[in-house]
Motif scaffolding. Structure first.
Motif, PDB file in Angstrom:
ATOM      1  N   GLU A   4      39.428  50.539  33.188  1.00 15.31           N
ATOM      2  CA  GLU A   4      39.985  49.199  33.097  1.00 15.31           C
ATOM      3  C   GLU A   4      41.303  49.205  33.850  1.00 15.31           C
ATOM      4  O   GLU A   4      42.137  50.083  33.645  1.00 15.31           O
ATOM      5  N   GLY A  38      34.556  41.674  43.636  1.00 18.29           N
ATOM      6  CA  GLY A  38      33.558  41.781  42.583  1.00 18.29           C
ATOM      7  C   GLY A  38      34.004  42.643  41.415  1.00 18.29           C
ATOM      8  O   GLY A  38      33.467  42.531  40.314  1.00 18.29           O
ATOM      9  N   LYS A  39      35.007  43.502  41.619  1.00 19.65           N
ATOM     10  CA  LYS A  39      35.498  44.352  40.542  1.00 19.65           C
ATOM     11  C   LYS A  39      36.314  43.531  39.542  1.00 19.65           C
ATOM     12  O   LYS A  39      36.997  42.579  39.899  1.00 19.65           O
ATOM     13  N   GLN A  40      36.261  43.928  38.285  1.00 18.13           N
ATOM     14  CA  GLN A  40      36.982  43.242  37.214  1.00 18.13           C
ATOM     15  C   GLN A  40      38.322  43.921  36.970  1.00 18.13           C
ATOM     16  O   GLN A  40      38.419  45.139  36.977  1.00 18.13           O
ATOM     17  N   TYR A  42      42.348  43.162  34.702  1.00 15.90           N
ATOM     18  CA  TYR A  42      43.064  42.376  33.710  1.00 15.90           C
ATOM     19  C   TYR A  42      44.432  42.013  34.266  1.00 15.90           C
ATOM     20  O   TYR A  42      45.131  42.862  34.809  1.00 15.90           O
ATOM     21  N   LYS A  52      41.153  38.108  31.869  1.00 11.01           N
ATOM     22  CA  LYS A  52      40.183  38.928  32.574  1.00 11.01           C
ATOM     23  C   LYS A  52      39.886  38.193  33.871  1.00 11.01           C
ATOM     24  O   LYS A  52      39.719  36.972  33.883  1.00 11.01           O
ATOM     25  N   HIS A  54      38.136  38.603  38.168  1.00  8.75           N
ATOM     26  CA  HIS A  54      37.431  39.450  39.126  1.00  8.75           C
ATOM     27  C   HIS A  54      37.995  39.190  40.514  1.00  8.75           C
ATOM     28  O   HIS A  54      38.421  38.096  40.830  1.00  8.75           O
ATOM     29  N   THR A  56      38.048  38.372  44.214  1.00  6.99           N
ATOM     30  CA  THR A  56      37.190  37.588  45.094  1.00  6.99           C
ATOM     31  C   THR A  56      37.418  37.898  46.562  1.00  6.99           C
ATOM     32  O   THR A  56      36.511  37.737  47.372  1.00  6.99           O
ATOM     33  N   CYS A  65      42.192  36.810  43.074  1.00 10.57           N
ATOM     34  CA  CYS A  65      41.334  36.966  41.905  1.00 10.57           C
ATOM     35  C   CYS A  65      41.014  35.615  41.276  1.00 10.57           C
ATOM     36  O   CYS A  65      41.855  34.714  41.296  1.00 10.57           O
ATOM     37  N   ILE A  68      38.347  34.659  34.818  1.00 12.24           N
ATOM     38  CA  ILE A  68      37.057  34.390  34.178  1.00 12.24           C
ATOM     39  C   ILE A  68      37.175  34.236  32.668  1.00 12.24           C
ATOM     40  O   ILE A  68      36.289  33.661  32.048  1.00 12.24           O
TER      41      ILE A  68
END
Length: 83
Positions: A4, A38-40, A42, A52, A54, A56, A65, A68
């Motif tokens: 994370e 595409g990765k998440q 925080y 949270k 992701h 872009t 980002c 979401i």
């Protein structure tokens, strides 16, 4: 255990649906961690708010980002263990 990634973005506010990360935080995400769209991650603003998001888009000067999910300011999204 999943990785994370937490990013401090002091100018982000909960009303924003996207955030552009620049300078040292951008360098760390894009060059050190080598995260891709595409990765998440925080987002934390240091004022009790988090989200949270992701990734872009990553350019030479910024990581963009999409938010979401807003995080509840009374808790944290993960567990921190100090050994």
């Amino acid at each position: 255990m999943a990785n994370e990634h937490y990013v401090y973005v002091p100018d982000w506010s909960p009303e924003m649906s996207t955030v552009d990360i620049q300078n040292e935080e951008h360098h760390h995400l894009s060059r050190v961690l080598r995260l891709m769209p595409g990765k998440q991650i925080y987002i934390l603003n240091g004022k009790g708010f988090g989200a949270k998001a992701h990734i872009t888009d990553i350019s030479k000067i910024r990581t963009r980002c999409q938010i979401i999910q807003q995080l509840d300011s009374s808790g944290s999204p993960g567990i921190l263990s100090l050994i």
